[in-house]
Design an enzyme around this catalytic site. Structure first.
Site, PDB file in Angstrom:
ATOM      1  N   CYS A 156       0.822  -1.210   0.000  1.00  0.00           N
ATOM      2  CA  CYS A 156       0.000   0.000   0.000  1.00  0.00           C
ATOM      3  C   CYS A 156       0.855   1.258   0.000  1.00  0.00           C
ATOM      4  CB  CYS A 156      -0.931   0.004   1.211  1.00  0.00           C
ATOM      5  SG  CYS A 156      -0.094  -0.010   2.806  1.00  0.00           S
ATOM      6  N   ASN A 157       2.116   1.159   0.416  1.00  0.00           N
ATOM      7  CA  ASN A 157       2.978   2.336   0.517  1.00  0.00           C
ATOM      8  C   ASN A 157       4.061   2.413  -0.547  1.00  0.00           C
ATOM      9  OD1 ASN A 157       1.854   3.738   2.706  1.00  0.00           O
ATOM     10  ND2 ASN A 157       2.809   2.332   4.156  1.00  0.00           N
ATOM     11  N   GLN A 226       6.012  -9.051   3.909  1.00  0.00           N
ATOM     12  CA  GLN A 226       5.792  -8.768   2.488  1.00  0.00           C
ATOM     13  C   GLN A 226       7.038  -9.060   1.659  1.00  0.00           C
ATOM     14  OE1 GLN A 226       4.521  -4.793   3.322  1.00  0.00           O
ATOM     15  NE2 GLN A 226       2.353  -5.261   3.089  1.00  0.00           N
ATOM     16  N   ALA A 298     -11.525  -9.048   5.537  1.00  0.00           N
ATOM     17  CA  ALA A 298     -11.025  -9.813   6.680  1.00  0.00           C
ATOM     18  C   ALA A 298      -9.710 -10.503   6.345  1.00  0.00           C
ATOM     19  CB  ALA A 298     -12.065 -10.842   7.124  1.00  0.00           C
ATOM     20  N   GLY A 299      -8.931  -9.895   5.440  1.00  0.00           N
ATOM     21  CA  GLY A 299      -7.611 -10.429   5.122  1.00  0.00           C
ATOM     22  C   GLY A 299      -6.601 -10.014   6.176  1.00  0.00           C
ATOM     23  N   LYS A 300      -5.338  -9.941   5.790  1.00  0.00           N
ATOM     24  CA  LYS A 300      -4.278  -9.605   6.751  1.00  0.00           C
ATOM     25  C   LYS A 300      -4.485  -8.222   7.353  1.00  0.00           C
ATOM     26  CE  LYS A 300      -0.970 -12.428   4.182  1.00  0.00           C
ATOM     27  NZ  LYS A 300       0.235 -12.408   3.311  1.00  0.00           N
ATOM     28  N   GLY A 302      -7.298  -6.421   7.362  1.00  0.00           N
ATOM     29  CA  GLY A 302      -8.552  -6.378   8.102  1.00  0.00           C
ATOM     30  C   GLY A 302      -8.425  -6.993   9.478  1.00  0.00           C
TER      31      GLY A 302
END
Length: 556
Positions: A156-157, A226, A298-300, A302
């Protein structure tokens, strides 16, 4: 800036203490500035500003120094040949181009990327590559003429493409063109935001990333997982070669050491916890414990949001997800919290009843559009506005939603105000991590440099094999047809034995850690000597062969 200067290491110190070439060094610090000691051959307009470089190796006296800094915001890849074209005739250019192409350059490790410092989320989401597409993207990158290996780290970054390029300049152009074609972002716009690193600077950058030193939340731990995903997804992919695999595995080692040997991750917050804290800041204090909460995904990410909501005292929430399995597993972990599962088809019904909505899915398209949100009923008067905390990239809440009077939208770029309060303390802790990173950088660079002898070993063996096979054919032709199979085998084995014994000594001198315990410097000296003696021209010929093979394959 004083605290951040600790991330820019003295060039003289690196050269003298580590024996490393630090030309072209580009460093990002955690306050968003970056430094480049320019040895670039690209012709880009430059702006200069001062910076402070500081060494902080344990046991060494801190030394400060101010030098001008070169910043190249534009992207103009110009070949060395092309820059001289105006002064050369067409015939002279033709004569020199083949020689210059591969003698002026050698293969390089490069990273071309964007991150939360250089690029707004509006562009990052266009360039984002889902993990499921990493193997295919690696194959596409390695199908380019001048790219030999590749790896992709997309979160995301950040979105960073790591490559082994057979030609530095051409490799950069090919990757940027590929990024533009895949994302739809024009190269001119992409080049305004991208950063570019070469060789040892790539190693340093990746090790900082893996250690959490280049994260929005300094010291956060999710990035290490990651980086591990990069290695796992690259297994079996032809383009994820020896250098890429080795560099990322060393980065994982560096990240683990930093977290176990320093206190940088003690009490650290992640993007998910920062999102929860942001919601707490934006809600009226009297309404925080009574606000209705909806988590979409509801993944990592979430699951982490739910975890931090529980830690902040939230005892009831609704979770929307594609399937119920993950939500059931989360409910088992947090048995004292009322977690209600709803399917995606019920998302807008749930949103109508929610005061705070966290979105953290991997959807490529926005889930909440302006036309949908404006039909939702208003929240309670004491809440004021419905809060959307969107930590997904690509974003799950489209930008026009923020124009509505009834809604407030925050994305990952808005989390900076939350983490700013703890950044100074973490910067102090980060100086401890620098020494560990440099130790791991030196280990990897030594391992990588030792790979330089592999082409020489192959070339030398091929050279000897050609002579052996030629002389064997001459011998067999002189002996006629009266030679039995057993005699032929004996003669063949004799020729192989002679070659192997003659090559044993030179081969041992080309391998680090051999019986002679030679240093890397001695091994590389031996490599260059053998290249000269036998006229192997290893590096140049290897590059020529690889690029010619790629071009022929792509033309079919």
């Amino acid at each position: 800036m004083a605290a951040a200067s600790g991330f820019v290491t003295s060039i003289g110190f690196l050269d003298s203490k580590l024996g490393m070439d630090t030309s072209g060094l580009l460093r990002f610090n955690n306050l968003g500035s970056f430094a480049q000691f320019s040895s670039s051959s690209s012709s880009c307009s430059s702006a200069t500003f001062p910076y402070q470089a500081r060494t902080f190796r344990k046991g060494l006296k801190v030394k400060k120094k101010t030098r001008p800094l070169s910043l190249n915001p534009k992207c103009q890849v110009v070949d060395e040949i092309g820059s001289r074209a105006s002064s050369l005739s067409a015939l002279e250019l033709l004569k020199t181009s083949a020689a210059d192409r591969y003698t002026k350059e050698s293969s390089s490790i490069m990273v071309i990327g964007i991150n939360f410092r250089t690029t707004p989320v509006q562009i990052r989401e266009k360039l984002s590559i889902p993990e499921a597409q990493w193997p295919q993207s690696i194959s596409e990158l390695c199908g380019l003429h001048h790219i030999d290996e590749a790896a992709i780290l997309s979160t995301c970054n950040r979105m960073e493409i790591y490559v082994v390029a057979l030609s530095q300049h051409r490799g950069v152009k090919e990757v940027i063109d590929w990024m533009s074609k895949k994302s739809g972002v024009p190269t001119s716009e992409l080049c305004q935001h991208r950063f570019l690193l070469y060789n040892k600077d790539v190693t340093w950058h990746l090790f900082e990333v893996s250690s959490g030193l280049d994260s929005l939340v300094l010291g956060e731990g999710q990035i290490l997982a990651q980086v591990k995903h990069v290695v796992n997804s690259g297994q079996g992919v032809p383009g994820f070669g020896r250098k890429m695999s080795g560099m990322f595995k060393h980065a994982i080692t560096a990240g683990k050491r930093v977290r176990t040997e320093t206190s940088i991750s003690t009490g650290s917050v992640s993007v998910s916890s920062a999102a929860v804290e942001l919601a707490q800041i934006k809600l009226p204090q009297s309404s925080y414990t009574t606000a209705s909460v909806l988590v979409v995904g509801a993944g990592k990410m979430g699951k982490l949001v739910i975890k931090h909501l529980v830690a902040k005292g939230c005892t009831k929430m609704v979770v929307v997800n594609r399937t119920e399995d993950r939500v059931s597993a989360i409910k088992e972990e947090f048995k004292d919290v009322e977690i209600v599962y709803r399917s995606l088809s019920e998302m807008f019904t749930c949103a109508a009843e929610a005061d705070v909505i966290f979105t953290c899915t991997a959807s490529d398209a926005p889930l909440f559009l302006k036309k949908h949100v404006q039909t939702l009923p208003p929240v309670r008067p004491d809440i004021g506005h419905r809060l959307f905390i969107d930590i997904s990239v690509p974003r799950n809440v489209e930008s026009p939603v923020s124009d509505l009077e009834t809604a407030r939208v925050y994305n990952v770029d808005d989390l900076k105000e939350v983490v700013a309060a703890t950044k100074e303390d973490r910067l102090q802790k980060a100086t401890e991590a620098q020494g560990i990173i440099w130790e791991e950088v030196v280990k990897f660079e030594a391992w990588k440099d030792s790979l330089e002898t592999v082409p020489t070993i192959k070339k030398l063996r091929a050279y000897a094999e050609r002579i052996r096979a030629s002389e064997l054919d001459k011998c067999m032709s002189k002996m006629g047809n009266d030679v039995s199979k057993s005699q032929k085998k004996a003669i063949y084995d004799l020729s192989m034995g002679i070659v192997n014994k003659l090559l044993h000594g030179p081969m041992e001198h080309l391998r680090c850690g051999g019986t002679g315990n030679r240093s890397l410097g001695e091994t590389l000296e031996n490599m260059h000597a053998l290249n000269r003696i036998f006229e192997l021209d290893t590096e140049i010929s290897v590059l020529e062969e690889k690029i010619r093979s790629k071009m022929e394959k792509n033309q079919k």
